[in-house]
Design a protein around this motif. Structure first.
Motif, PDB file in Angstrom:
ATOM      1  N   ARG A   1       0.813  -1.185   0.024  1.00  0.00           N
ATOM      2  CA  ARG A   1      -0.003   0.267  -0.257  1.00  0.00           C
ATOM      3  C   ARG A   1       0.936   1.179   0.003  1.00  0.00           C
ATOM      4  O   ARG A   1       0.555   2.319  -0.610  1.00  0.00           O
ATOM      5  N   HIS A   2       2.060   1.235   0.822  1.00  0.00           N
ATOM      6  CA  HIS A   2       2.916   2.395   0.842  1.00  0.00           C
ATOM      7  C   HIS A   2       3.370   2.765  -0.460  1.00  0.00           C
ATOM      8  O   HIS A   2       3.623   3.813  -0.978  1.00  0.00           O
TER       9      HIS A   2
ATOM     10  N   GLU B   1       0.699   4.529  -2.303  1.00  0.00           N
ATOM     11  CA  GLU B   1       0.352   5.761  -1.874  1.00  0.00           C
ATOM     12  C   GLU B   1       1.321   6.805  -2.039  1.00  0.00           C
ATOM     13  O   GLU B   1       1.364   7.915  -2.679  1.00  0.00           O
TER      14      GLU B   1
ATOM     15  N   ARG C   1       1.583   8.015  -5.652  1.00  0.00           N
ATOM     16  CA  ARG C   1       0.254   8.802  -5.994  1.00  0.00           C
ATOM     17  C   ARG C   1       0.839  10.238  -5.473  1.00  0.00           C
ATOM     18  O   ARG C   1       0.422  11.215  -6.279  1.00  0.00           O
TER      19      ARG C   1
ATOM     20  N   GLU D   1      -4.561   1.015  -4.739  1.00  0.00           N
ATOM     21  CA  GLU D   1      -3.971   0.630  -3.173  1.00  0.00           C
ATOM     22  C   GLU D   1      -4.602  -0.599  -2.797  1.00  0.00           C
ATOM     23  O   GLU D   1      -3.779  -1.499  -2.194  1.00  0.00           O
TER      24      GLU D   1
END
Lengths: 195, 195
Positions: free
Chosen positions: B89-90, B93, B96, B181
């Motif tokens: 997820r990191h 993120e 993004r 994500e």
DNA sequence: AATATAGTGGAGAGTACCCTCTAGAACATG
DNA sequence: CATGTTCTAGAGGGTACTCTCCACTATATT
């Protein structure tokens, strides 16, 4: 009715592939290709309209050469899971057999000057892309996967993930380990399973 | 005791990041960076020993900036599966939030002229790589995964797969979709599950 | 105010590369 | 053999880029 060529197109493209694999697209200069092939620069410009055209041809020949077997693998079975596994395996096998061209595949068309390509080259590139998209979409359909997120997951499974495996090793400068094909197949299958 | 700088290092590197994101490493020429920052070339050579040094700094600042939060995510939980998901997820993120620097991350150190880097720059690069390897190995250990193939599968899950997802969109020129994500997290988890 | 220091500003040499252009070589055909 | 065509061969112009160098400027300290 004409003098036979000493340097034919594919021979020059081979030299370009070698240079691109070693130094990236920016290493593919007209003079470097000429030197690598032992040809004068005039012969290069006799075959290719310019550097953009040469880069486009190198890229397209490589991509099309890869795709040839890829589609076959992807559509080799009625069972979509089996087809997906075969596609993953093909990516690794092809990369093992053609390490230099695989190094090219890890770049993008943009890195090969896509912005400056002719309409004909752009058309060829689009045609390949469309065919990939269609083929992957068909696989997703056969798997019963729907929606853009599902399609993306299938794309990751049968294209990007195996390519990542190849990238990991080529970037490190090493060759692909013996178990790479199996690993790619397993990982792809794991992604296709939990749709 | 000295004249205050009009162009500090980070400002010049910002310009270099913009150029690299747009045209790749080859677009990061000294004159292009100078022009983009509105600085004379003399100021550039006052900060950086040469083009290799500039490229090294751009690359290392970006990679180190990314890794900062990455390790935190990877080691955020006692449960390795949770940590892996957080890492995936990191990556999405962070990409993004920093699309231009993410575009850099999709290249390799080699493309940023690693062969011509100074010893100090090479050391910094190695340090980051070692830390990543150690962190991923720890995760693999906590998962009960052993062997080089297992380690590789974990690396694919928590590094390469999320990066591929980002690459797929940045290469297409589009921004990351809202569900990126979640998709990354699910795919990573699927790979970590069937060890 | 005097001085040392860090930085700006930009001209210019050197180099690599892209591409053009011309001269001629090698071959097929009439 | 003569002719037309394709290709080799490489010199050279134009351009973009890297890097050096030096005169000048702005600030901090004494």
């Amino acid at each position: 009715m004409a003098r036979p060529p000493r340097f034919d197109t594919s021979q020059l493209l081979d030299a370009a592939v070698r240079l691109a694999a070693e130094s990236g697209p920016s290493g593919v200069t007209m003079s470097a290709v000429a030197a690598a092939a032992g040809a004068p620069s005039g012969s290069l410009y006799h075959r290719f309209a310019g550097r953009s055209a040469l880069l486009a041809e190198v890229w397209l020949r490589t991509v099309e050469g890869f795709q040839e077997g890829y589609f076959e693998a992807l559509e080799s079975s009625n069972d979509p899971r089996t087809g997906g596994r075969a596609a993953a395996r093909h990516i690794v096998e092809w990369s093992r057999a053609h390490p230099q061209e695989a190094a090219l595949l890890l770049y993008g068309a943009h890195d090969f000057g896509r912005d400056g390509w002719s309409d004909e080259h752009l058309r060829r590139a689009d045609e390949g892309n469309m065919r990939v998209r269609a083929s992957v979409a068909a696989l997703a359909g056969a798997l019963g996967v729907h929606g853009s997120q599902g399609l993306e997951r299938v794309s990751l499974a049968v294209i990007d993930l195996p390519l990542s495996l190849v990238r990991r090793h080529l970037r490190a400068g090493s060759t692909l380990p013996a178990h790479a094909e199996d690993l790619a197949e397993q990982c792809t299958d794991a992604l296709l399973a939990g749709g």
